[in-house]
Design an enzyme around this catalytic site. Sequence first.
Site, PDB file in Angstrom:
ATOM      1  N   GLU A 121       0.831  -1.206   0.000  1.00 45.69           N
ATOM      2  CA  GLU A 121       0.000   0.000   0.000  1.00 45.69           C
ATOM      3  C   GLU A 121       0.863   1.253   0.000  1.00 45.69           C
ATOM      4  O   GLU A 121       0.566   2.239  -0.684  1.00 45.69           O
ATOM      5  CB  GLU A 121      -0.958  -0.004   1.200  1.00 45.69           C
ATOM      6  N   TYR A 122       1.944   1.221   0.781  1.00 46.95           N
ATOM      7  CA  TYR A 122       2.883   2.348   0.825  1.00 46.95           C
ATOM      8  C   TYR A 122       3.519   2.559  -0.544  1.00 46.95           C
ATOM      9  O   TYR A 122       3.572   3.685  -1.058  1.00 46.95           O
ATOM     10  CB  TYR A 122       3.956   2.083   1.881  1.00 46.95           C
ATOM     11  N   LEU A 123       3.986   1.479  -1.150  1.00 42.07           N
ATOM     12  CA  LEU A 123       4.656   1.594  -2.448  1.00 42.07           C
ATOM     13  C   LEU A 123       3.689   2.027  -3.546  1.00 42.07           C
ATOM     14  O   LEU A 123       4.066   2.760  -4.462  1.00 42.07           O
ATOM     15  CB  LEU A 123       5.337   0.272  -2.811  1.00 42.07           C
ATOM     16  N   ALA A 125       1.178   4.069  -3.040  1.00 44.19           N
ATOM     17  CA  ALA A 125       1.018   5.504  -2.804  1.00 44.19           C
ATOM     18  C   ALA A 125       2.203   6.281  -3.372  1.00 44.19           C
ATOM     19  O   ALA A 125       2.034   7.325  -4.015  1.00 44.19           O
ATOM     20  CB  ALA A 125       0.864   5.783  -1.304  1.00 44.19           C
ATOM     21  N   LYS A 126       3.405   5.755  -3.133  1.00 47.35           N
ATOM     22  CA  LYS A 126       4.611   6.420  -3.663  1.00 47.35           C
ATOM     23  C   LYS A 126       4.616   6.367  -5.190  1.00 47.35           C
ATOM     24  O   LYS A 126       4.977   7.344  -5.850  1.00 47.35           O
ATOM     25  CB  LYS A 126       5.883   5.751  -3.110  1.00 47.35           C
TER      26      LYS A 126
END
Length: 210
Positions: A121-123, A125-126
């Site tokens: 999820e973080y990646l 978003a990035k």
Amino acid sequence: MENILVAGANGTTGKQIVNLLNESQYFNPIAMVRKEEQQEQFKAKSIDTVLADLEKNVDHAFNNVDKVIFAAGSGGKKVKEVDENGAKKMIDASKNTNVRKFVMLSSMGADNPEQAEDLQEYLKAKHNADVYLKNSGLDYTIVRPGTLTNDKATDKIELQEKLNKSGEISRADVAQTLVRTLNDDISSQATFEIIKGDTLIGKALEPVAV
């Protein structure tokens, strides 16, 4: 002196970025923080600060800003709100105020988040923030480091557009790389990955010089 707005100035990497800018003869840092109490550490060093929350309107932070370093992160708690949408707000405000360069602290794996075993999820978003920046029309550099450590600076990195291997790098060396990419003759419209290596940072950045 160019005014550099640093989003995420209170973070571990952000503080190092601000200190490097403050020591520079070319740049004047503006530390962007969310809380008044976070301003004191910077004011004690006579560093300019601005209060702005990435989950709210940030337009007021862009008074007399020449370039931007986005080093903010939610720590995995609000990846959509901060890491993606917060970055997009900063990009939009940069466009509206004719900021000359936007330097994005991204992450290795952001080019292909669905292949990651964790932090998907973080990646994502990035990745979305990086794509938004690439399509913004701004002059930009996207820096994607490997796993961040709190080791001392080595002043050396390994840099490629795609390294095809994982690795670590100190926040200190990441901070120095980000600050160096602010120079007009370095890495315009470029995206690259970095880990610790044997090449001096200035030398490693030469292949992506304009």
